[in-house]
Design a protein around this motif. Sequence first.
Motif, PDB file in Angstrom:
ATOM      1  N   MET A  97       0.792  -1.223   0.000  1.00 35.50           N
ATOM      2  CA  MET A  97       0.000   0.000   0.000  1.00 35.50           C
ATOM      3  C   MET A  97       0.830   1.281   0.000  1.00 35.50           C
ATOM      4  N   ASN A  98       2.154   1.169  -0.080  1.00 38.47           N
ATOM      5  CA  ASN A  98       2.982   2.363   0.108  1.00 38.47           C
ATOM      6  C   ASN A  98       2.719   3.457  -0.915  1.00 38.47           C
ATOM      7  N   SER A  99       2.160   3.102  -2.072  1.00 35.75           N
ATOM      8  CA  SER A  99       1.872   4.110  -3.107  1.00 35.75           C
ATOM      9  C   SER A  99       0.415   4.106  -3.540  1.00 35.75           C
ATOM     10  N   PHE A 100      -0.496   3.701  -2.640  1.00 34.47           N
ATOM     11  CA  PHE A 100      -1.926   3.811  -2.919  1.00 34.47           C
ATOM     12  C   PHE A 100      -2.286   5.292  -2.975  1.00 34.47           C
ATOM     13  N   ILE A 101      -2.688   5.774  -4.147  1.00 32.23           N
ATOM     14  CA  ILE A 101      -2.827   7.205  -4.394  1.00 32.23           C
ATOM     15  C   ILE A 101      -3.776   7.877  -3.418  1.00 32.23           C
ATOM     16  N   ASN A 131       0.371  12.269 -10.945  1.00 30.01           N
ATOM     17  CA  ASN A 131       0.772  12.802 -12.250  1.00 30.01           C
ATOM     18  C   ASN A 131       1.464  11.734 -13.102  1.00 30.01           C
ATOM     19  N   PHE A 132       2.253  10.902 -12.454  1.00 32.53           N
ATOM     20  CA  PHE A 132       2.946   9.826 -13.161  1.00 32.53           C
ATOM     21  C   PHE A 132       1.943   8.870 -13.809  1.00 32.53           C
ATOM     22  N   VAL A 133       0.920   8.484 -13.051  1.00 30.73           N
ATOM     23  CA  VAL A 133      -0.089   7.559 -13.584  1.00 30.73           C
ATOM     24  C   VAL A 133      -0.875   8.220 -14.708  1.00 30.73           C
ATOM     25  N   MET A 134      -1.289   9.472 -14.500  1.00 31.16           N
ATOM     26  CA  MET A 134      -2.108  10.172 -15.504  1.00 31.16           C
ATOM     27  C   MET A 134      -1.357  10.343 -16.821  1.00 31.16           C
ATOM     28  N   LYS A 135      -0.066  10.604 -16.744  1.00 35.64           N
ATOM     29  CA  LYS A 135       0.730  10.767 -17.974  1.00 35.64           C
ATOM     30  C   LYS A 135       0.871   9.437 -18.723  1.00 35.64           C
ATOM     31  N   SER A 136       0.841   8.346 -17.976  1.00 38.99           N
ATOM     32  CA  SER A 136       1.036   7.031 -18.593  1.00 38.99           C
ATOM     33  C   SER A 136      -0.256   6.447 -19.143  1.00 38.99           C
ATOM     34  N   TRP A 137      -1.379   6.854 -18.559  1.00 39.05           N
ATOM     35  CA  TRP A 137      -2.662   6.203 -18.849  1.00 39.05           C
ATOM     36  C   TRP A 137      -3.345   6.849 -20.053  1.00 39.05           C
ATOM     37  N   SER A 138      -3.626   6.043 -21.050  1.00 33.93           N
ATOM     38  CA  SER A 138      -4.368   6.511 -22.223  1.00 33.93           C
ATOM     39  C   SER A 138      -5.693   5.764 -22.278  1.00 33.93           C
ATOM     40  N   ASN A 139      -6.772   6.468 -22.630  1.00 37.86           N
ATOM     41  CA  ASN A 139      -8.070   5.776 -22.722  1.00 37.86           C
ATOM     42  C   ASN A 139      -8.383   5.331 -24.154  1.00 37.86           C
ATOM     43  N   ARG A 140      -7.361   5.300 -24.976  1.00 35.33           N
ATOM     44  CA  ARG A 140      -7.541   4.796 -26.340  1.00 35.33           C
ATOM     45  C   ARG A 140      -8.019   3.352 -26.307  1.00 35.33           C
ATOM     46  N   GLU A 141      -8.986   3.046 -27.129  1.00 32.84           N
ATOM     47  CA  GLU A 141      -9.467   1.676 -27.329  1.00 32.84           C
ATOM     48  C   GLU A 141     -10.120   1.050 -26.094  1.00 32.84           C
ATOM     49  N   SER A 181       3.180  -1.345  -5.968  1.00 28.32           N
ATOM     50  CA  SER A 181       2.067  -0.790  -5.182  1.00 28.32           C
ATOM     51  C   SER A 181       1.076  -0.052  -6.078  1.00 28.32           C
ATOM     52  N   ILE A 182       1.587   0.725  -7.035  1.00 28.67           N
ATOM     53  CA  ILE A 182       0.711   1.448  -7.974  1.00 28.67           C
ATOM     54  C   ILE A 182      -0.109   0.448  -8.792  1.00 28.67           C
ATOM     55  N   ALA A 183       0.539  -0.616  -9.247  1.00 30.22           N
ATOM     56  CA  ALA A 183      -0.160  -1.638 -10.041  1.00 30.22           C
ATOM     57  C   ALA A 183      -1.247  -2.321  -9.217  1.00 30.22           C
ATOM     58  N   ILE A 184      -0.946  -2.645  -7.964  1.00 32.73           N
ATOM     59  CA  ILE A 184      -1.945  -3.267  -7.083  1.00 32.73           C
ATOM     60  C   ILE A 184      -3.124  -2.321  -6.887  1.00 32.73           C
TER      61      ILE A 184
END
Length: 401
Positions: free
Chosen positions: A85-89, A102-112, A233-236
């Motif tokens: 849980m160390n990086s649970f937003i 910000n890191f997650v938002m920059k990586s996440w695309s809602n394409r497809e 942690s982010i992936a979980i």
Amino acid sequence: MSNLHWRPLETDYIRNPYKMYEQLRLTDPVYLSQTREYIITRYNDVKHVLKSDDYESGNRLTWLKKGVAYFDNKEEDLRAIYQAMNSFILMLNDEHHLRIRNFVMKSWSNREVDTIIRENIQMLLDQIHEREFDFVSTFAQPLPVFTISRILGIPVKDCRYLIDLGVAMTKTLDLYISLKDLVLMNNAAKEFISFFREQIKIKTERPDDALLSRMIQRNRTENVGLSEEELISIAIFLFTAGEETSASLISNALLNLLLHPDQLQLLREDPSLIESAIEEVLRFDSIVQLLGRVSKQKVVLRDKVIPAGATMTLVIGSANRDEEIFEKADQFIIKRKPNRHLSFGSGVHYCLGDWLGRRQSQLAIGSFVGRFPDISLPEQELTWYRNLAVRRLNSLKIRVA
């Protein structure tokens, strides 16, 4: 006011907490409970706390760290929970929160994403051959697992296994947790950590265009500086949040439509109402019922002086039924507009996956209602998962024709 008015662990209140919320709203909307946290039940107060810099995200990580240290001394090693849980937003604050978000938002695309969801819906609908079945385990739970797995780019060899891990991890959001809960959460955390460590190794060696690969690549090429533990942690968090809340929303949506057949008929007659229908489910039967906050300094709320460091429970499920804000607040009205519910929060911690939860639920319920012209509820006793923070049906038996 008597402490008897805050009894969230009782079976009757887990089944239907809304009368308890109403009592608190009307008699003591900033209520100091027997567990010494302030219970905030009015819409304007909840929204104010969510948006104000005078409060920070609930001290779940701090609390868990203390619990882990305590049980560590009792020969219970529960450190995997904190590691997972160390990086649970939603539990981070200030610069750490902003950096991860910000890191997650920059990586996440809602394409497809629409295509992914539609293909998964079609696959699950095509597997339904019985006339009577459990909607939760057959459709509402598997769909978000397949969707978030494809978004992350991870394999689904065992759908049930991943669902069970996700369900166990949502207990981390609950406000009242036993040692037994902690042990179950810890076991799930260990499994998740092992699973995603292996996936990160695979994606590092053989990258693709899915979200997990993009996060690994961005972390490396842009010198973001996230450790493997933080990436895990982010992936979980993304998996658990993307799976469990969507499953709950889809289940709650069908249940409330079946309990209000006039509203289901309206939706059948005009499928374009699906967007406002899902918003009304979010308001009327909130998936996230409670959020925790801590006062950073002494504050005053409705003439009550709240000391610095006080724990506050924001009752989203109550705020969304506040009769001062919503006309006919206790009625389920799928044409309701405007509908400014707080189910995805407000302020800096506003849910970053709100669009995915909304879209998946719209497509899921729209497709399901379109596929089956007659859906009914057989006789059954509905039960909810014993988690105060997330409102989730254990099962929902339905009959289709």
